[in-house]
Design a protein around this motif. Structure first.
Motif, PDB file in Angstrom:
ATOM      1  N   GLY A  91       0.802  -1.146  -0.097  1.00 27.65           N
ATOM      2  CA  GLY A  91       0.112  -0.164  -0.094  1.00 27.65           C
ATOM      3  C   GLY A  91       0.958   1.297   0.075  1.00 27.65           C
ATOM      4  N   VAL A  92       1.739   1.265   0.998  1.00 25.92           N
ATOM      5  CA  VAL A  92       2.727   2.412   1.049  1.00 25.92           C
ATOM      6  C   VAL A  92       3.343   2.799  -0.318  1.00 25.92           C
ATOM      7  N   ILE A  93       4.030   1.616  -0.799  1.00 28.55           N
ATOM      8  CA  ILE A  93       4.693   1.722  -2.134  1.00 28.55           C
ATOM      9  C   ILE A  93       3.880   2.175  -3.241  1.00 28.55           C
ATOM     10  N   ALA A  94       2.606   1.720  -3.498  1.00 28.88           N
ATOM     11  CA  ALA A  94       1.894   2.237  -4.711  1.00 28.88           C
ATOM     12  C   ALA A  94       1.250   3.501  -4.294  1.00 28.88           C
ATOM     13  N   VAL A  95       0.932   4.044  -2.682  1.00 31.89           N
ATOM     14  CA  VAL A  95       0.108   5.375  -2.595  1.00 31.89           C
ATOM     15  C   VAL A  95       1.335   6.321  -2.837  1.00 31.89           C
TER      16      VAL A  95
END
Length: 487
Positions: free
Chosen positions: A127-131
């Motif tokens: 999630g963090v990488i994509a956000v």
């Protein structure tokens, strides 16, 4: 200081003030900060989810794709509408489970379903990488809006820094309450501005929609049709399907479903929201109108189409209104993304390794991560050159990898094990990373295939690998567990 810049700054001050006021009388613990105490009604949930969907990409990227790509840009309109259809069945189930188990983030759902805090760490990391790339979209869009609407009085890097600082303070103070209330103003402004531009510009410059499309087709024959290869019909259909599957996998969208009072909220929104999506047509009309009136934009500059034609057409005070509406399209989703990434880092990545940490400490840590995520996003914003649409599509390829394990977790008899879910996600991400770095397509990977198959969105390969690995590892781990019990 010109009138446009003054109006944009007034919008920014008003949004920050509203965000601060929205928290009055509330104990801003982690649940209040992230999911609003699960007390939002249909209207706030509607504008909150729309606030995450109608972003600077809708404002600038949609018109940019219409300007640069033509017919393939319509994928945006189709996938968002179909995603709302999916939400009619999907979101009530997620909401009920989250309410019953007091969940506050997307990884919490996977942790609870698969009884594995470390699967939650993986989901949070994805999630963090994509956000972060999507926060980059908001900051880049905000920089474009402020620098262009201020007629160059503020440079794009300065606008990005100003936006990041404002966004950080806004999120740390107001949480999701500020995002929801500001989203109300943003949606009203965006409907008014985009609706006006999408009607006025085609009629002002061409005398109507028909003459506009005739002029574009004459100047660029075939531009308004799907190409025979590349962004063809098979690319269009496969991309729409892939994005529908990934639509509610975004952590900020997923956890927004937790804020509702009851499940009826989602069914009402699923009926109304596809109609609301029609406003994107007016974004495309602006992009098409700009093709002949501001020619020569290419690469990342196609995202300037809406602002360039507006500056050419209107007085500075109205450019300020357009810029203010655009600023809100960055502020609302940007705040949700920052808050979501920071919550994931604190609650689902830090806490599993420090289980003794109190909820109060996790809440403070989540807020302290906000400026860290903002700084990382600023770095990539200032050092990236791709278009807004390309960045969004890359993020979707990552987030869609969560869909298979989520889907099977909703079944009463889920055959997927925590190991299978984890390794499937990892395998899918590795494929996405390879495809992104190498620039591969199905055509380059399998050159002997028919053209229609070559044009299928390459994200399907990652999803297929994800499913195969998930199934195989789940079968192996179940056999091992069965063998251990027998012994």
């Amino acid at each position: 200081m010109n009138s446009a810049l003054i109006i944009i700054l007034l919008f920014l001050v008003a949004a920050i003030f509203l965000g601060i006021r929205s928290t009055k009388g509330k104990d801003m613990n982690l649940e209040q900060w992230t999911v609003g105490g699960r007390g939002f009604g249909a209207v706030l949930v509607f504008v909150l989810m729309a606030g995450e969907i109608y972003t600077t990409f809708s404002f600038l990227g949609g018109s940019g794709w219409a300007y640069g790509k033509g017919a393939p840009a319509l994928y945006v309109l189709i996938y968002i509408s179909l995603s709302y259809v999916l939400s009619y069945w999907l979101l009530p189930v997620i909401w009920k489970y989250a309410r019953d188990h007091k969940l506050v983030s997307q990884p919490d759902f996977f942790v609870s379903k698969y009884k594995s805090p470390y699967l939650g760490v993986l989901v949070a990391a994805v999630g963090v990488i994509a956000v972060i790339p999507v926060i980059v979209v908001q900051l880049k869009g905000l920089g474009i809006i402020v620098s262009q609407a201020s007629y160059g009085a503020i440079s794009m890097p300065a606008a990005i820094w100003m936006g990041a600082i404002s966004l950080t303070l806004y999120v740390m103070i107001s949480g999701i309450h500020g995002s929801a209330w500001t989203a109300v103003i943003k949606d009203i402004m965006m409907l008014a501005v985009i609706g006006f531009l999408g009607i006025y510009l085609p009629f002002h410059y061409y005398g109507g929609y028909g003459p506009m499309f005739e002029a574009v087709n004459t100047a660029k024959p075939g531009f308004l049709k799907f190409p025979e290869q590349g962004l063809s019909v098979s690319w269009f259909i496969s991309t729409v399907i892939l994005l529908v599957l990934g639509f509610y996998m975004w952590p900020q969208v997923f956890s927004s479903s937790y804020t509702a009072k009851n499940a009826k909220v989602f069914r009402k929104n699923a009926i109304i929201s596809p109609l609301y999506t029609l406003m994107l047509l007016f974004v495309f009309f602006v992009g098409f109108a700009a093709i002949l009136k501001v020619p020569g934009l290419s690469g990342g500059d196609v995202d300037l189409a809406l602002l360039r034609i507006s500056i050419q057409t209107f007085d500075p005070w109205f450019i300020g209104i357009i810029g203010g509406a655009g600023l809100l399209t960055a502020l609302v989703p940007g705040s949700m993304l920052l808050m979501s990434a920071s919550t994931l880092l604190a609650k689902n990545i830090y806490k599993p390794f420090a289980p003794q940490a109190s909820e109060g400490r996790i809440a403070r840590l989540a807020k302290s991560f906000v400026p860290v995520v903002a700084l990382i996003s600023v770095y990539f914003t200032l050092n990236g050159g791709t278009t807004l649409s390309t960045i969004i599509l890359m993020g979707y390829s990552l987030m869609t990898q969560l869909f298979p394990s989520l889907l099977f977790s909703l079944k009463k008899n889920n055959f997927v094990t925590k190991q299978g879910a984890a390794w499937g996600i990892v395998a899918g991400i590795i494929v996405v990373a390879y495809i992104t770095i190498s620039g591969s397509t199905i055509g380059t990977l399998f050159p002997s295939l028919p053209q229609q198959m070559k044009d299928i969105n390459v994200g399907f390969i990652a999803l297929l690998v994800n499913f195969i690995v998930m199934w195989a590892v789940s079968m192996l781990t179940k056999q091992n567990e069965a063998g251990t019990k027998v012994c």
